[in-house]
Design a protein around this motif. Structure first.
Motif, PDB file in Angstrom:
ATOM      1  N   ILE A   1      29.516 -50.774  46.263  1.00  0.00           N
ATOM      2  CA  ILE A   1      29.124 -50.567  47.656  1.00  0.00           C
ATOM      3  C   ILE A   1      29.173 -49.060  47.892  1.00  0.00           C
ATOM      4  O   ILE A   1      30.166 -48.407  47.555  1.00  0.00           O
ATOM      5  N   TRP A   2      28.115 -48.537  48.454  1.00  0.00           N
ATOM      6  CA  TRP A   2      27.955 -47.089  48.569  1.00  0.00           C
ATOM      7  C   TRP A   2      27.878 -46.616  50.013  1.00  0.00           C
ATOM      8  O   TRP A   2      27.336 -47.301  50.866  1.00  0.00           O
ATOM      9  N   TYR A   3      28.445 -45.416  50.252  1.00  0.00           N
ATOM     10  CA  TYR A   3      28.153 -44.634  51.458  1.00  0.00           C
ATOM     11  C   TYR A   3      27.882 -43.219  50.944  1.00  0.00           C
ATOM     12  O   TYR A   3      28.805 -42.458  50.661  1.00  0.00           O
ATOM     13  N   THR A   4      26.596 -42.890  50.749  1.00  0.00           N
ATOM     14  CA  THR A   4      26.245 -41.663  50.029  1.00  0.00           C
ATOM     15  C   THR A   4      25.094 -40.918  50.704  1.00  0.00           C
ATOM     16  O   THR A   4      24.339 -41.480  51.500  1.00  0.00           O
ATOM     17  N   LYS A   5      24.981 -39.655  50.330  1.00  0.00           N
ATOM     18  CA  LYS A   5      23.914 -38.815  50.875  1.00  0.00           C
ATOM     19  C   LYS A   5      22.540 -39.265  50.401  1.00  0.00           C
ATOM     20  O   LYS A   5      21.565 -39.247  51.150  1.00  0.00           O
ATOM     21  N   ASP A   6      22.451 -39.638  49.111  1.00  0.00           N
ATOM     22  CA  ASP A   6      21.173 -40.065  48.523  1.00  0.00           C
ATOM     23  C   ASP A   6      21.104 -41.578  48.462  1.00  0.00           C
ATOM     24  O   ASP A   6      22.114 -42.251  48.249  1.00  0.00           O
ATOM     25  N   ARG A   7      19.897 -42.109  48.620  1.00  0.00           N
ATOM     26  CA  ARG A   7      19.713 -43.546  48.547  1.00  0.00           C
ATOM     27  C   ARG A   7      18.583 -43.877  47.556  1.00  0.00           C
ATOM     28  O   ARG A   7      17.776 -43.010  47.221  1.00  0.00           O
ATOM     29  N   MET A   8      18.587 -45.114  47.081  1.00  0.00           N
ATOM     30  CA  MET A   8      17.483 -45.609  46.250  1.00  0.00           C
ATOM     31  C   MET A   8      17.275 -44.774  44.987  1.00  0.00           C
ATOM     32  O   MET A   8      16.151 -44.474  44.600  1.00  0.00           O
ATOM     33  N   GLN A   9      18.386 -44.351  44.340  1.00  0.00           N
ATOM     34  CA  GLN A   9      18.256 -43.591  43.092  1.00  0.00           C
ATOM     35  C   GLN A   9      18.975 -44.332  41.967  1.00  0.00           C
ATOM     36  O   GLN A   9      20.193 -44.443  41.961  1.00  0.00           O
ATOM     37  N   GLN A  10      18.194 -44.809  41.015  1.00  0.00           N
ATOM     38  CA  GLN A  10      18.751 -45.572  39.898  1.00  0.00           C
ATOM     39  C   GLN A  10      19.599 -44.672  39.005  1.00  0.00           C
ATOM     40  O   GLN A  10      19.319 -43.483  38.844  1.00  0.00           O
ATOM     41  N   GLY A  11      20.666 -45.247  38.429  1.00  0.00           N
ATOM     42  CA  GLY A  11      21.536 -44.474  37.557  1.00  0.00           C
ATOM     43  C   GLY A  11      22.530 -45.353  36.836  1.00  0.00           C
ATOM     44  O   GLY A  11      22.472 -46.587  36.909  1.00  0.00           O
TER      45      GLY A  11
END
Length: 289
Positions: A71-81
């Motif tokens: 579960i994320w709360y991040t500046k960037d979204r929709m970036q596979q890794g």
């Protein structure tokens, strides 16, 4: 608390994520799949709570399943890794529900295991060690193949990050992670992602509910909780990291040592000065007589 309207406009799906009638399936119980779902609208709330209703299930026996979800709360979204299907060296918060132990000689830790990580972009998630070098805290959570509902809550109030779980079918919250001094910028995105490799599971998200929390602050708390532009954790030095909070107060021990050695240096300088002065006076008297 009340639901935040910012979540309403919709979600963006990635990879193998599929919208089903009652849930979103991030990955099916098939090898080498990945999926993610992200909120399209950034969150500008100061204090918030994210409730996650999820289900992890599959055909694999214990420790023959994987890999879990984040579960994320991040500046960037929709970036596979590589971090549960999302990008590494992220800016923000990741909470990981890890169902497979990658590190060998895994004895004192029982999986599935929930952990949290705050990153300012300089840290790498160590997949081979299950994220231990950058972990803020965690707990064991037996969440696979259960017949009752499983929930996880991430709460962020007055710079305090807490994670609670309700996984026993008793409708009771249980503490998992509690970290004070966490400073997260506003305007980041919520999301969740999952990946399967040689091992697999169904990773289903039944609901993501974001709530705005209303809390009162004293003037002192208002000053302390000023806006930040990079994620930091006060008074925390992770191995090999640069994540220490610059705005956080200096630890008591460090302050004491600095004051102590400063005083010792001053006293030493005074003693040397007195000795030199007395020697000089002695020399002066000899010259006089």
């Amino acid at each position: 608390a009340r639901p935040y309207a910012g979540a309403a406009p919709g979600l963006g799906l990635q990879g193998n994520a599929m919208v089903m009638a009652q849930y979103i399936r991030l990955t099916p119980d098939v090898q080498s799949k990945w999926g993610a779902v992200w909120n399209r609208v950034p969150c500008y709330l100061r204090d918030w709570e994210m409730q996650v209703h999820f289900k992890i299930h599959g055909q694999g026996k214990k420790n023959l399943n994987g890999d879990g979800f984040a579960i994320w709360y991040t500046k960037d979204r929709m970036q596979q890794g590589p971090v549960f299907g999302s990008k590494d060296n992220f800016l923000g918060l990741g909470v990981f529900v890890d169902t497979y132990p990658n590190e060998e000689k895994q004895q004192e830790r029982v999986f599935p295991y929930i952990s949290a990580m705050v990153n300012n972009g300089s840290l790498t998630y160590d997949h081979d060690r299950d994220g231990r070098p950058t972990e803020l805290g965690g707990c064991t959570a037996m969440v696979r193949n259960l017949n009752h509902d499983t929930f996880l809550v991430i709460r962020y109030v007055k710079r305090r990050l807490t994670v609670l779980i309700d996984i026993d079918g008793k409708q009771e919250w249980r503490d998992c992670i509690d970290v004070p001094g966490v400073r997260l910028p506003r305007g980041y995105y919520f999301g969740t992602s999952s990946v399967t490799g040689d091992l697999s599971d169904n990773h289903d998200i039944i609901s993501l509910k974001l709530y705005q929390l209303t809390v009162e602050r004293t003037p002192e708390e208002e000053r302390r909780d000023k806006e930040v532009y990079l994620p930091v954790v006060d008074n925390l030095k992770l191995p090999g990291s640069k994540l220490r909070g610059g705005q956080g107060p200096m630890s008591g021990l460090a302050l004491f040592l600095i004051v102590f050695f400063s005083l010792v240096a001053i006293v030493f300088a005074i003693v040397i000065g007195v000795i030199v002065y007395n020697k000089w006076q002695e020399q002066s008297r000899k010259h006089f007589y």
